[in-house]
Write a protein that holds these residues in place. Sequence first.
Motif, PDB file in Angstrom:
ATOM      1  N   VAL A 195       5.611 -24.139  -5.875  1.00 15.29           N
ATOM      2  CA  VAL A 195       4.966 -23.479  -4.736  1.00 15.29           C
ATOM      3  C   VAL A 195       3.530 -23.119  -5.078  1.00 15.29           C
ATOM      4  CG1 VAL A 195       5.019 -21.430  -3.280  1.00 15.29           C
ATOM      5  CG2 VAL A 195       7.143 -22.634  -3.793  1.00 15.29           C
ATOM      6  N   GLU A 196       3.303 -22.673  -6.322  1.00 15.43           N
ATOM      7  CA  GLU A 196       1.941 -22.343  -6.739  1.00 15.43           C
ATOM      8  C   GLU A 196       1.050 -23.586  -6.708  1.00 15.43           C
ATOM      9  OE1 GLU A 196      -1.020 -19.675  -8.030  1.00 15.43           O
ATOM     10  OE2 GLU A 196       1.016 -19.328  -7.284  1.00 15.43           O
ATOM     11  N   ARG A 197       1.597 -24.735  -7.127  1.00 21.31           N
ATOM     12  CA  ARG A 197       0.805 -25.972  -7.077  1.00 21.31           C
ATOM     13  C   ARG A 197       0.472 -26.354  -5.634  1.00 21.31           C
ATOM     14  NH1 ARG A 197       4.438 -27.597 -11.158  1.00 21.31           N
ATOM     15  NH2 ARG A 197       5.674 -28.757  -9.616  1.00 21.31           N
ATOM     16  N   LEU A 198       1.447 -26.205  -4.748  1.00 22.03           N
ATOM     17  CA  LEU A 198       1.182 -26.517  -3.344  1.00 22.03           C
ATOM     18  C   LEU A 198       0.111 -25.606  -2.759  1.00 22.03           C
ATOM     19  CD1 LEU A 198       4.756 -27.162  -1.876  1.00 22.03           C
ATOM     20  CD2 LEU A 198       3.017 -28.841  -2.486  1.00 22.03           C
ATOM     21  N   ASP A 199       0.069 -24.357  -3.232  1.00 19.48           N
ATOM     22  CA  ASP A 199      -0.921 -23.417  -2.718  1.00 19.48           C
ATOM     23  C   ASP A 199      -2.332 -23.825  -3.107  1.00 19.48           C
ATOM     24  OD1 ASP A 199      -1.850 -21.028  -1.484  1.00 19.48           O
ATOM     25  OD2 ASP A 199      -2.022 -20.119  -3.472  1.00 19.48           O
ATOM     26  N   HIS A 200      -2.482 -24.442  -4.294  1.00 13.86           N
ATOM     27  CA  HIS A 200      -3.809 -24.824  -4.781  1.00 13.86           C
ATOM     28  C   HIS A 200      -4.175 -26.268  -4.450  1.00 13.86           C
ATOM     29  CE1 HIS A 200      -4.242 -21.025  -6.664  1.00 13.86           C
ATOM     30  NE2 HIS A 200      -3.389 -21.243  -7.646  1.00 13.86           N
ATOM     31  N   ASP A 201      -3.186 -27.138  -4.318  1.00 13.67           N
ATOM     32  CA  ASP A 201      -3.465 -28.563  -4.135  1.00 13.67           C
ATOM     33  C   ASP A 201      -2.598 -29.086  -2.994  1.00 13.67           C
ATOM     34  OD1 ASP A 201      -4.123 -31.167  -4.299  1.00 13.67           O
ATOM     35  OD2 ASP A 201      -3.389 -31.521  -6.341  1.00 13.67           O
ATOM     36  N   ARG A 202      -3.235 -29.459  -1.907  1.00 16.43           N
ATOM     37  CA  ARG A 202      -2.466 -29.922  -0.752  1.00 16.43           C
ATOM     38  C   ARG A 202      -1.815 -31.274  -1.016  1.00 16.43           C
ATOM     39  NH1 ARG A 202      -7.318 -31.613   3.440  1.00 16.43           N
ATOM     40  NH2 ARG A 202      -7.869 -33.578   2.447  1.00 16.43           N
ATOM     41  N   ASP A 203      -2.321 -32.029  -2.020  1.00 16.99           N
ATOM     42  CA  ASP A 203      -1.739 -33.331  -2.346  1.00 16.99           C
ATOM     43  C   ASP A 203      -0.758 -33.252  -3.509  1.00 16.99           C
ATOM     44  OD1 ASP A 203      -3.198 -34.714  -0.370  1.00 16.99           O
ATOM     45  OD2 ASP A 203      -4.968 -34.742  -1.669  1.00 16.99           O
ATOM     46  N   ALA A 204      -0.341 -32.061  -3.877  1.00 11.63           N
ATOM     47  CA  ALA A 204       0.628 -31.910  -4.953  1.00 11.63           C
ATOM     48  C   ALA A 204       1.955 -32.547  -4.557  1.00 11.63           C
ATOM     49  CB  ALA A 204       0.823 -30.430  -5.279  1.00 11.63           C
ATOM     50  N   PRO A 205       2.739 -33.005  -5.537  1.00 11.43           N
ATOM     51  CA  PRO A 205       4.034 -33.622  -5.207  1.00 11.43           C
ATOM     52  C   PRO A 205       4.967 -32.611  -4.564  1.00 11.43           C
ATOM     53  CG  PRO A 205       3.829 -33.259  -7.571  1.00 11.43           C
ATOM     54  CD  PRO A 205       2.489 -32.993  -6.973  1.00 11.43           C
ATOM     55  N   PRO A 206       5.953 -33.084  -3.804  1.00 10.68           N
ATOM     56  CA  PRO A 206       6.889 -32.159  -3.152  1.00 10.68           C
ATOM     57  C   PRO A 206       7.659 -31.330  -4.177  1.00 10.68           C
ATOM     58  CG  PRO A 206       7.091 -34.386  -2.253  1.00 10.68           C
ATOM     59  CD  PRO A 206       6.232 -34.479  -3.467  1.00 10.68           C
ATOM     60  N   VAL A 207       8.166 -30.203  -3.715  1.00 11.44           N
ATOM     61  CA  VAL A 207       8.983 -29.335  -4.571  1.00 11.44           C
ATOM     62  C   VAL A 207      10.322 -30.024  -4.837  1.00 11.44           C
ATOM     63  CG1 VAL A 207      10.080 -27.074  -4.758  1.00 11.44           C
ATOM     64  CG2 VAL A 207       7.867 -27.305  -3.627  1.00 11.44           C
ATOM     65  N   ALA A 208      10.746 -30.037  -6.091  1.00  7.74           N
ATOM     66  CA  ALA A 208      12.018 -30.672  -6.442  1.00  7.74           C
ATOM     67  C   ALA A 208      13.174 -29.904  -5.788  1.00  7.74           C
ATOM     68  CB  ALA A 208      12.192 -30.709  -7.958  1.00  7.74           C
ATOM     69  N   VAL A 209      14.068 -30.651  -5.178  1.00  5.88           N
ATOM     70  CA  VAL A 209      15.246 -30.048  -4.543  1.00  5.88           C
ATOM     71  C   VAL A 209      16.342 -29.952  -5.596  1.00  5.88           C
ATOM     72  CG1 VAL A 209      16.912 -30.210  -2.656  1.00  5.88           C
ATOM     73  CG2 VAL A 209      14.565 -31.027  -2.325  1.00  5.88           C
ATOM     74  N   GLU A 210      16.437 -28.805  -6.250  1.00  4.20           N
ATOM     75  CA  GLU A 210      17.400 -28.592  -7.322  1.00  4.20           C
ATOM     76  C   GLU A 210      17.731 -27.118  -7.398  1.00  4.20           C
ATOM     77  OE1 GLU A 210      15.655 -29.530 -11.080  1.00  4.20           O
ATOM     78  OE2 GLU A 210      13.996 -28.122 -10.852  1.00  4.20           O
ATOM     79  N   GLY A 211      18.721 -26.821  -8.240  1.00  2.42           N
ATOM     80  CA  GLY A 211      19.099 -25.438  -8.455  1.00  2.42           C
ATOM     81  C   GLY A 211      20.168 -24.980  -7.481  1.00  2.42           C
ATOM     82  N   PRO A 212      20.344 -23.671  -7.349  1.00  2.00           N
ATOM     83  CA  PRO A 212      21.354 -23.138  -6.430  1.00  2.00           C
ATOM     84  C   PRO A 212      21.121 -23.602  -5.000  1.00  2.00           C
ATOM     85  CG  PRO A 212      20.490 -21.409  -7.867  1.00  2.00           C
ATOM     86  CD  PRO A 212      19.635 -22.604  -8.086  1.00  2.00           C
ATOM     87  N   ARG A 213      22.154 -23.494  -4.199  1.00  2.00           N
ATOM     88  CA  ARG A 213      22.087 -23.968  -2.826  1.00  2.00           C
ATOM     89  C   ARG A 213      20.964 -23.276  -2.064  1.00  2.00           C
ATOM     90  NH1 ARG A 213      22.170 -28.151   0.153  1.00  2.00           N
ATOM     91  NH2 ARG A 213      22.710 -27.737   2.336  1.00  2.00           N
ATOM     92  N   GLU A 214      20.745 -21.982  -2.309  1.00  6.63           N
ATOM     93  CA  GLU A 214      19.686 -21.271  -1.604  1.00  6.63           C
ATOM     94  C   GLU A 214      18.309 -21.872  -1.917  1.00  6.63           C
ATOM     95  OE1 GLU A 214      23.034 -18.364  -2.233  1.00  6.63           O
ATOM     96  OE2 GLU A 214      22.015 -19.894  -3.399  1.00  6.63           O
ATOM     97  N   LEU A 215      18.100 -22.242  -3.203  1.00 10.22           N
ATOM     98  CA  LEU A 215      16.815 -22.839  -3.583  1.00 10.22           C
ATOM     99  C   LEU A 215      16.669 -24.232  -3.001  1.00 10.22           C
ATOM    100  CD1 LEU A 215      16.114 -21.822  -7.291  1.00 10.22           C
ATOM    101  CD2 LEU A 215      15.044 -20.995  -5.211  1.00 10.22           C
ATOM    102  N   GLU A 216      17.753 -24.980  -2.928  1.00 10.46           N
ATOM    103  CA  GLU A 216      17.679 -26.311  -2.331  1.00 10.46           C
ATOM    104  C   GLU A 216      17.256 -26.221  -0.862  1.00 10.46           C
ATOM    105  OE1 GLU A 216      21.400 -28.185  -2.911  1.00 10.46           O
ATOM    106  OE2 GLU A 216      21.083 -28.595  -5.047  1.00 10.46           O
TER     107      GLU A 216
END
Length: 440
Positions: A195-216
């Motif tokens: 999320v921090e990368r997305l805040d600074h770089d609009r072309d950052a790769p998507p957030v990985a869909v992993e972890g607990p169901r809530e995070l996914e």
Amino acid sequence: MRFRSLPLFWQTLILQLGGLAMALLVSVLLIIYLPAPRPDFYTMTEIAERLAMEPGSDGKLIVHRADAPPLAEDGMISDPRITQRLANQIQRPTDDVRLYFQADQSEVFPFTRQPGSGAVPIRHGQPYFFNTVVAAERDPAGGWRVLRTPPPSHISVWQQRTAIWFGLSALFMVPFAWVFARRLTRPIRRFAEAVERLDHDRDAPPVAVEGPRELEVAAQALNAMHGRLRVNLRERAAMIGAIAHDLRTPLARIAFRIEAAPEKIRGPVQADIEQMREMVAATIGFLRGDAGTGERQPVDLAALGRRLAGQASDTGSPVSVMEIERAVVNGDRSALERLIQNLIDNAVKYAGAAELSIRHDIDRARLIVADRGPGIPDNELDRMFEPFERHEPSRSRSTGGLGLGLAIARSIAQAHGGSIRAENRAGGGLAVTVDLPAAA
């Protein structure tokens, strides 16, 4: 379903149940493998035999001589029947014998008390003492021979073993708890970094869909939002490009038609047209938000700063280099050059001169452009980085620009994972500081 993909509720519940099961297992093993506690006690026979010996200590019971018979201490009682038993056992008159003891608790030892036992368990006619005992007999030679049992230990051997067992069990569980905690928090940490990368770089790769169901679910929603924002930005850029194209045509027609006008009119109008072109170009460049999206490569800020300061001095702008340390960052060279140039231009326009400093601080590169101008009120410092904000409210080209210089500088700094701030100097003037992540 894998453990790490379970909802946080179930992961936390499983960890708690696992810890509870481990604690119960330790308790069961403690009951099975540790011997049952055997409390220290003294029988009437032991006391009688030791009382008949010479003064001294046998490691458990202590005998000494005294001029007067002992008195009952706090919490001690005396039972005539128990005293009579001791007198009979050492074959002395009852008046020559004293016996005081602390009453025992019924749950300490599974012996059935006899009526009149005086709170002391008796088995087969043998009293058992589990607490402090003071016994004495009159010495025929004069004085008294006094026996005293040592005070009970505050922590018994069995309690010490139990504490050690629980301590080792807890130590054994620490690695497992650390592993479980890491597995539980690692996806959250990765999510926060993405999320921090997305805040600074609009072309950052998507957030990985992993972890607990809530995070996914959160990652999927964030990626969808990021995709919509990128589409909106592209549409905005296309719209602004179309507007810019449409504006160039009438401006070109006005410039062509004004050629036939008298010089008194043609000169000011052409200056206005040129100013409009510059304003449109600057606005379009900022709204496209393409600062810092070029190819990333190692950039030496010290060399870049020296070159820009030298170029400014060659053109008559007083820019002095105060302190320069080698600091390398990974970034877009042209965007970083534009950042430094904007800060220098801003200081020169509003204060008449600029002072450049570059420092390397552990894992950060710090760029400071300061001036000795009038400064800015503290409550307006943050607003200076907003688009079209100027401390000088006019938009005259003679007193500055559109108020996009610092806004573009902030956009470039954030695109490189850094930050920018302004503060008034103690001796007067303004200092703008840019912090960027240093290259390894």
